[in-house]
Design a protein around this motif. Structure first.
Motif, mmCIF file in Angstrom:
data_model
loop_
_atom_site.group_PDB
_atom_site.id
_atom_site.type_symbol
_atom_site.label_atom_id
_atom_site.label_comp_id
_atom_site.label_asym_id
_atom_site.label_seq_id
_atom_site.Cartn_x
_atom_site.Cartn_y
_atom_site.Cartn_z
ATOM 1 N N SER A 182 -0.455 11.031 7.777
ATOM 2 C CA SER A 182 -0.581 9.593 7.975
ATOM 3 C C SER A 182 -1.789 9.060 7.215
ATOM 4 O O SER A 182 -2.754 9.784 6.949
ATOM 5 C CB SER A 182 -0.735 9.320 9.473
ATOM 6 N N MET A 183 -1.749 7.769 6.902
ATOM 7 C CA MET A 183 -2.916 7.124 6.285
ATOM 8 C C MET A 183 -4.124 7.170 7.218
ATOM 9 O O MET A 183 -5.258 7.035 6.788
ATOM 10 C CB MET A 183 -2.600 5.671 5.941
ATOM 11 N N ILE A 235 0.859 -1.183 0.000
ATOM 12 C CA ILE A 235 0.000 0.000 0.000
ATOM 13 C C ILE A 235 0.891 1.226 0.000
ATOM 14 O O ILE A 235 1.744 1.389 0.866
ATOM 15 C CB ILE A 235 -0.927 0.017 1.229
ATOM 16 N N THR A 236 0.701 2.079 -0.987
ATOM 17 C CA THR A 236 1.474 3.306 -1.038
ATOM 18 C C THR A 236 0.582 4.470 -0.642
ATOM 19 O O THR A 236 -0.571 4.551 -1.075
ATOM 20 C CB THR A 236 2.052 3.555 -2.445
ATOM 21 N N PRO A 237 1.097 5.356 0.193
ATOM 22 C CA PRO A 237 0.279 6.497 0.624
ATOM 23 C C PRO A 237 0.002 7.451 -0.535
ATOM 24 O O PRO A 237 0.825 7.589 -1.450
ATOM 25 C CB PRO A 237 1.128 7.165 1.706
ATOM 26 N N LEU A 238 -1.143 8.094 -0.486
ATOM 27 C CA LEU A 238 -1.485 9.080 -1.507
ATOM 28 C C LEU A 238 -0.739 10.388 -1.276
ATOM 29 O O LEU A 238 -0.569 11.180 -2.187
ATOM 30 C CB LEU A 238 -2.992 9.338 -1.508
ATOM 31 N N ASN A 239 -0.329 10.596 -0.027
ATOM 32 C CA ASN A 239 0.364 11.832 0.314
ATOM 33 C C ASN A 239 1.306 11.565 1.479
ATOM 34 O O ASN A 239 0.922 10.906 2.439
ATOM 35 C CB ASN A 239 -0.657 12.908 0.672
ATOM 36 N N ASN A 240 2.515 12.094 1.404
ATOM 37 C CA ASN A 240 3.492 11.874 2.466
ATOM 38 C C ASN A 240 3.421 12.901 3.584
ATOM 39 O O ASN A 240 4.136 12.782 4.572
ATOM 40 C CB ASN A 240 4.910 11.853 1.870
ATOM 41 N N LYS A 241 2.572 13.902 3.454
ATOM 42 C CA LYS A 241 2.465 14.946 4.467
ATOM 43 C C LYS A 241 1.674 14.502 5.693
ATOM 44 O O LYS A 241 1.836 15.058 6.766
ATOM 45 C CB LYS A 241 1.799 16.202 3.895
ATOM 46 N N GLU A 275 -4.977 18.300 -2.842
ATOM 47 C CA GLU A 275 -4.512 17.074 -2.194
ATOM 48 C C GLU A 275 -5.646 16.403 -1.412
ATOM 49 O O GLU A 275 -5.774 15.175 -1.426
ATOM 50 C CB GLU A 275 -3.338 17.383 -1.265
ATOM 51 N N LYS A 321 -11.196 7.621 -1.265
ATOM 52 C CA LYS A 321 -12.153 7.088 -0.283
ATOM 53 C C LYS A 321 -13.501 6.828 -0.940
ATOM 54 O O LYS A 321 -14.150 5.821 -0.669
ATOM 55 C CB LYS A 321 -12.312 8.062 0.890
ATOM 56 N N ILE A 331 -7.456 12.556 -2.012
ATOM 57 C CA ILE A 331 -7.688 11.567 -0.954
ATOM 58 C C ILE A 331 -9.170 11.237 -0.840
ATOM 59 O O ILE A 331 -9.555 10.070 -0.716
ATOM 60 C CB ILE A 331 -7.110 12.077 0.384
#
Length: 78
Positions: free
Chosen positions: A12-13, A4-10, A28, A36, A32
């Motif tokens: 947490s999932m 699973i790769t996060p949609l954004n690194n800024k 951004e 969802k 997300i």
């Protein structure tokens, strides 16, 4: 195995909605929320394929969550 790769690194999932709005741009957040929305649409579809799936993914829960996300996306778009 799929990672699973996060949609954004800024954030947490598991970030709260408030954390999303505090840390991310509208674009951004929309990305997300669309991801969802896609998950809830899949859940809604699965709920129609069998009775056991309907118990795992209650259609009314998915429907109301989809409506909620659509309202939020509309607000972000204004």
């Amino acid at each position: 195995m799929e990672i699973i790769t996060p949609l954004n690194n800024k954030v947490s999932m598991f970030a709260t909605n408030q954390e999303l709005y505090d840390e991310l741009t509208d674009k951004e957040i929309i990305t997300i929320k669309l991801a969802k929305l896609d998950e809830f649409v899949d859940d809604l579809y699965r709920s129609t394929t069998s009775e056991s799936n309907a118990k795992l993914f209650p259609p009314e829960n998915s429907f109301f969550k989809i409506k909620e996300i659509l309202v939020e996306l509309n607000n972000l778009n204004n």
